[in-house]
Design a protein around this motif. Structure first.
Motif, PDB file in Angstrom:
ATOM      1  N   THR A  49     -60.575 -38.458  51.482  1.00  0.00           N
ATOM      2  CA  THR A  49     -62.029 -38.132  51.681  1.00  0.00           C
ATOM      3  C   THR A  49     -62.716 -39.471  51.186  1.00  0.00           C
ATOM      4  O   THR A  49     -62.102 -40.390  50.912  1.00  0.00           O
ATOM      5  CB  THR A  49     -62.276 -37.037  50.641  1.00  0.00           C
ATOM      6  OG1 THR A  49     -62.131 -37.736  49.252  1.00  0.00           O
ATOM      7  CG2 THR A  49     -61.549 -35.753  50.749  1.00  0.00           C
ATOM      8  N   VAL A  50     -63.999 -39.370  51.683  1.00  0.00           N
ATOM      9  CA  VAL A  50     -64.832 -40.428  51.333  1.00  0.00           C
ATOM     10  C   VAL A  50     -64.879 -40.979  49.904  1.00  0.00           C
ATOM     11  O   VAL A  50     -64.797 -41.910  49.132  1.00  0.00           O
ATOM     12  CB  VAL A  50     -66.207 -40.276  51.909  1.00  0.00           C
ATOM     13  CG1 VAL A  50     -67.182 -41.412  51.586  1.00  0.00           C
ATOM     14  CG2 VAL A  50     -66.192 -40.046  53.447  1.00  0.00           C
ATOM     15  N   GLY A  51     -64.851 -39.818  49.066  1.00  0.00           N
ATOM     16  CA  GLY A  51     -64.939 -39.857  47.462  1.00  0.00           C
ATOM     17  C   GLY A  51     -63.673 -40.713  47.213  1.00  0.00           C
ATOM     18  O   GLY A  51     -63.871 -41.603  46.537  1.00  0.00           O
ATOM     19  N   GLU A  52     -62.506 -40.234  47.792  1.00  0.00           N
ATOM     20  CA  GLU A  52     -61.225 -40.810  47.399  1.00  0.00           C
ATOM     21  C   GLU A  52     -61.062 -42.393  47.639  1.00  0.00           C
ATOM     22  O   GLU A  52     -60.704 -43.097  47.174  1.00  0.00           O
ATOM     23  CB  GLU A  52     -59.942 -40.244  47.859  1.00  0.00           C
ATOM     24  CG  GLU A  52     -59.960 -38.896  47.079  1.00  0.00           C
ATOM     25  CD  GLU A  52     -58.828 -37.982  47.777  1.00  0.00           C
ATOM     26  OE1 GLU A  52     -58.551 -38.006  49.204  1.00  0.00           O
ATOM     27  OE2 GLU A  52     -57.885 -37.107  47.207  1.00  0.00           O
ATOM     28  N   ILE A  53     -61.981 -42.575  48.731  1.00  0.00           N
ATOM     29  CA  ILE A  53     -61.797 -43.933  49.299  1.00  0.00           C
ATOM     30  C   ILE A  53     -62.737 -44.708  48.630  1.00  0.00           C
ATOM     31  O   ILE A  53     -62.104 -46.097  48.087  1.00  0.00           O
ATOM     32  CB  ILE A  53     -62.311 -43.970  50.751  1.00  0.00           C
ATOM     33  CG1 ILE A  53     -61.575 -43.620  51.789  1.00  0.00           C
ATOM     34  CG2 ILE A  53     -62.671 -45.656  51.187  1.00  0.00           C
ATOM     35  CD1 ILE A  53     -61.974 -43.268  53.313  1.00  0.00           C
ATOM     36  N   ASN A  54     -63.684 -44.441  47.900  1.00  0.00           N
ATOM     37  CA  ASN A  54     -64.483 -45.102  46.973  1.00  0.00           C
ATOM     38  C   ASN A  54     -63.848 -45.069  45.712  1.00  0.00           C
ATOM     39  O   ASN A  54     -63.988 -46.556  45.033  1.00  0.00           O
ATOM     40  CB  ASN A  54     -66.069 -44.198  46.937  1.00  0.00           C
ATOM     41  CG  ASN A  54     -66.728 -44.598  48.227  1.00  0.00           C
ATOM     42  OD1 ASN A  54     -66.738 -45.391  48.914  1.00  0.00           O
ATOM     43  ND2 ASN A  54     -67.566 -43.387  48.423  1.00  0.00           N
ATOM     44  N   THR A  55     -63.248 -44.349  45.330  1.00  0.00           N
ATOM     45  CA  THR A  55     -62.768 -44.198  44.018  1.00  0.00           C
ATOM     46  C   THR A  55     -61.579 -45.441  43.949  1.00  0.00           C
ATOM     47  O   THR A  55     -61.349 -45.873  43.060  1.00  0.00           O
ATOM     48  CB  THR A  55     -62.017 -42.856  43.782  1.00  0.00           C
ATOM     49  OG1 THR A  55     -62.915 -41.963  43.808  1.00  0.00           O
ATOM     50  CG2 THR A  55     -61.475 -42.985  42.077  1.00  0.00           C
ATOM     51  N   LEU A  56     -60.793 -44.955  45.031  1.00  0.00           N
ATOM     52  CA  LEU A  56     -59.533 -46.214  45.339  1.00  0.00           C
ATOM     53  C   LEU A  56     -60.227 -47.653  45.339  1.00  0.00           C
ATOM     54  O   LEU A  56     -59.766 -48.357  44.794  1.00  0.00           O
ATOM     55  CB  LEU A  56     -58.914 -46.039  46.281  1.00  0.00           C
ATOM     56  CG  LEU A  56     -57.845 -46.850  46.648  1.00  0.00           C
ATOM     57  CD1 LEU A  56     -56.584 -46.465  45.644  1.00  0.00           C
ATOM     58  CD2 LEU A  56     -57.130 -46.549  48.153  1.00  0.00           C
ATOM     59  N   GLY A  57     -61.245 -47.766  45.929  1.00  0.00           N
ATOM     60  CA  GLY A  57     -61.815 -49.383  46.159  1.00  0.00           C
ATOM     61  C   GLY A  57     -62.374 -49.642  44.858  1.00  0.00           C
ATOM     62  O   GLY A  57     -62.071 -50.789  44.412  1.00  0.00           O
ATOM     63  N   LEU A 103     -59.337 -50.710  42.866  1.00  0.00           N
ATOM     64  CA  LEU A 103     -58.570 -51.804  43.218  1.00  0.00           C
ATOM     65  C   LEU A 103     -59.426 -52.952  42.713  1.00  0.00           C
ATOM     66  O   LEU A 103     -58.808 -54.111  42.283  1.00  0.00           O
ATOM     67  CB  LEU A 103     -58.523 -51.740  44.895  1.00  0.00           C
ATOM     68  CG  LEU A 103     -57.528 -50.859  45.449  1.00  0.00           C
ATOM     69  CD1 LEU A 103     -57.615 -51.258  47.142  1.00  0.00           C
ATOM     70  CD2 LEU A 103     -56.101 -51.190  45.092  1.00  0.00           C
ATOM     71  N   TRP A 104     -60.901 -52.979  42.680  1.00  0.00           N
ATOM     72  CA  TRP A 104     -61.677 -54.098  42.324  1.00  0.00           C
ATOM     73  C   TRP A 104     -61.337 -54.249  40.584  1.00  0.00           C
ATOM     74  O   TRP A 104     -61.411 -55.481  40.340  1.00  0.00           O
ATOM     75  CB  TRP A 104     -63.071 -53.620  42.559  1.00  0.00           C
ATOM     76  CG  TRP A 104     -63.753 -54.464  43.552  1.00  0.00           C
ATOM     77  CD1 TRP A 104     -63.991 -53.573  44.985  1.00  0.00           C
ATOM     78  CD2 TRP A 104     -63.568 -55.554  44.195  1.00  0.00           C
ATOM     79  NE1 TRP A 104     -64.232 -54.447  46.086  1.00  0.00           N
ATOM     80  CE2 TRP A 104     -64.080 -55.650  45.534  1.00  0.00           C
ATOM     81  CE3 TRP A 104     -63.271 -56.903  43.478  1.00  0.00           C
ATOM     82  CZ2 TRP A 104     -64.136 -56.770  46.336  1.00  0.00           C
ATOM     83  CZ3 TRP A 104     -63.350 -58.011  44.309  1.00  0.00           C
ATOM     84  CH2 TRP A 104     -63.872 -57.960  45.656  1.00  0.00           C
ATOM     85  N   ARG A 105     -61.200 -53.268  39.922  1.00  0.00           N
ATOM     86  CA  ARG A 105     -61.108 -53.233  38.601  1.00  0.00           C
ATOM     87  C   ARG A 105     -59.626 -53.807  38.138  1.00  0.00           C
ATOM     88  O   ARG A 105     -59.357 -54.255  36.995  1.00  0.00           O
ATOM     89  CB  ARG A 105     -61.366 -51.698  37.798  1.00  0.00           C
ATOM     90  CG  ARG A 105     -62.622 -51.730  37.573  1.00  0.00           C
ATOM     91  CD  ARG A 105     -62.812 -50.720  36.641  1.00  0.00           C
ATOM     92  NE  ARG A 105     -62.123 -49.397  36.961  1.00  0.00           N
ATOM     93  CZ  ARG A 105     -62.515 -48.484  37.860  1.00  0.00           C
ATOM     94  NH1 ARG A 105     -63.823 -48.411  37.895  1.00  0.00           N
ATOM     95  NH2 ARG A 105     -61.836 -47.414  37.884  1.00  0.00           N
ATOM     96  N   ASP A 106     -58.543 -53.737  38.914  1.00  0.00           N
ATOM     97  CA  ASP A 106     -57.260 -53.967  38.701  1.00  0.00           C
ATOM     98  C   ASP A 106     -57.294 -55.371  38.463  1.00  0.00           C
ATOM     99  O   ASP A 106     -57.756 -56.366  39.274  1.00  0.00           O
ATOM    100  CB  ASP A 106     -56.484 -53.559  40.022  1.00  0.00           C
ATOM    101  CG  ASP A 106     -54.827 -53.679  39.642  1.00  0.00           C
ATOM    102  OD1 ASP A 106     -54.473 -54.794  39.457  1.00  0.00           O
ATOM    103  OD2 ASP A 106     -54.415 -52.604  39.679  1.00  0.00           O
TER     104      ASP A 106
END
Lengths: 172, 196
Positions: free
Chosen positions: B105-113, B116-119
């Motif tokens: 979902t769009v929400g999951e895409i954002n959460t994942l992004g 990743l940035w925080r990783d």
């Protein structure tokens, strides 16, 4: 690197065992209230736990495992119902159960029969709300509907139960 | 009303039998692992089907390029292995393609992004849409027009293109990301250039 990973997996599995011990009795009872068959309730509970273990690495540190497990369980109940309704006519009345004749005067038997006449999602709302004591918001989250749907359906379902159970229920 | 409903539910539970013998934890774990494996197969299935069909259609012309099934989707979107870059690698990848599932979902895409940035292992993150993937795919496979014609935008996955700060961090990074919702597959690419 590997020992750390192993340690984490062991910790995760330990948490899972603890979760199973803590959650199983209630899950099984909730499942029973939804399907009125202890065997099926046991199966649905085990399926729920297995599905949770399949995602455990992702969810084990999340806060509301309790609500999540209800969601998995209810989805299993809905699935089972859907599959069954493909092969069977949906019954308006609950079939007689051995040991509990339908004409039994016991009110809880009547309640379970009355519950069975409600749409399955309304049954879930009643059970989660009035047996499990979850808040409207939690029920909404578990069933993936809005709070207002929960409130409205809950009211309608209780009204219907009252109608089916008659005076006895109101007086109790 | 609520109060006596609860009471009635409790009486309805009076005939509760003892739980069946056996270890519910062990049982759930065994069955859960099976479910997890099956999910993995289902997710991999669509991509593999596309590649199998097209490979057959092209007769063995593509065979040398056909990758192992678990990276079949990647094969369509990763540049051919060259002297400077290879994939998939299990260790020491400097770039990672994180392919997303079809159902994300769009929400999951954002959460994942955001994750990743925080990783801490990540230097840069770019999102690649299906359309961008399709443009890239057309270029990569320009010499196989039949293959290109058989694939539509919808067949291609969205992905995050991640650059890692340290290639040695790939294994841990992959372990963290692989299990996140919406992640279909990770493909590590190693380009040990002069900047190594």
């Amino acid at each position: 690197m590997t020992p750390g990973w192993r340690r984490e997996r062991a910790a995760r599995d330990e948490e899972f065992a603890a979760f199973v011990a803590a959650a199983t009795p209630r899950l099984r009872r909730t499942a029973y209230l939804m399907c009125r068959d202890w065997h099926l309730a046991q199966d649905l509970t085990q399926l729920t736990l297995a599905k949770m273990y399949a995602s455990w690495h992702r969810i084990w540190r999340t806060a509301n495992l309790e609500a999540y497990s209800r969601r998995v369980l209810m989805n299993a109940v809905f699935d089972q119902r859907k599959r069954r309704s493909g092969t069977e006519v949906v019954l308006a009345e609950l079939p007689d159960r051995p040991g509990h004749p339908a004409q039994s005067a016991e009110l809880h038997v009547t309640l379970m029969q009355a519950l069975a006449t409600l749409p399955v999602r309304d049954q879930a709302i009643v059970v989660l709300r009035h047996w499990e004591d979850h808040s409207v918001e939690t029920v909404a989250e578990i069933l993936n509907v809005s709070s207002s749907v929960v409130k409205m359906q809950s009211m309608r379902a209780l009204g219907r139960l009252r109608e089916l159970l008659g005076e006895d229920f109101a007086r109790q | 009303m609520q109060q006596n409903l609860r009471g009635l539910f409790e009486s309805a539970l009076d005939d509760e039998p003892l739980p069946p013998p056996g270890d519910p934890v062990e049982e759930a774990m065994t069955r859960g692992r099976r479910i997890r494996r099956r999910r993995g197969l289902l997710i991999g299935g669509t991509a593999t089907a596309v590649i199998t069909a097209t490979t057959v259609a092209l007769n063995l012309a593509l065979a040398p390029a056909a990758p192992p099934p678990q990276v079949s989707m990647a094969a369509m979107l990763m540049p051919p292995a060259s002297a400077t870059c290879t994939w998939p690698v299990q260790d020491n990848a400097s770039k990672v393609a994180v392919f997303l599932t079809d159902t994300i979902t769009v929400g999951e895409i954002n959460t994942l992004g955001e994750a990743l940035w925080r990783d801490p292992a990540v230097r840069d993150v770019q999102f690649e849409s299906r359309y961008e993937a399709y443009e890239k795919f057309k270029k990569l496979w320009a010499d196989s027009p039949d293959f290109v014609a058989s694939v539509t935008v919808d067949n291609l996955p969205q992905s995050y293109r991640v650059e890692l700060a340290q290639p040695s961090g790939y294994r841990d990074f992959a372990a963290r990301v692989r299990s996140r919702p919406g992640v279909q597959d990770l493909v590590g690419e190693s380009c040990p250039g002069p900047s190594k």
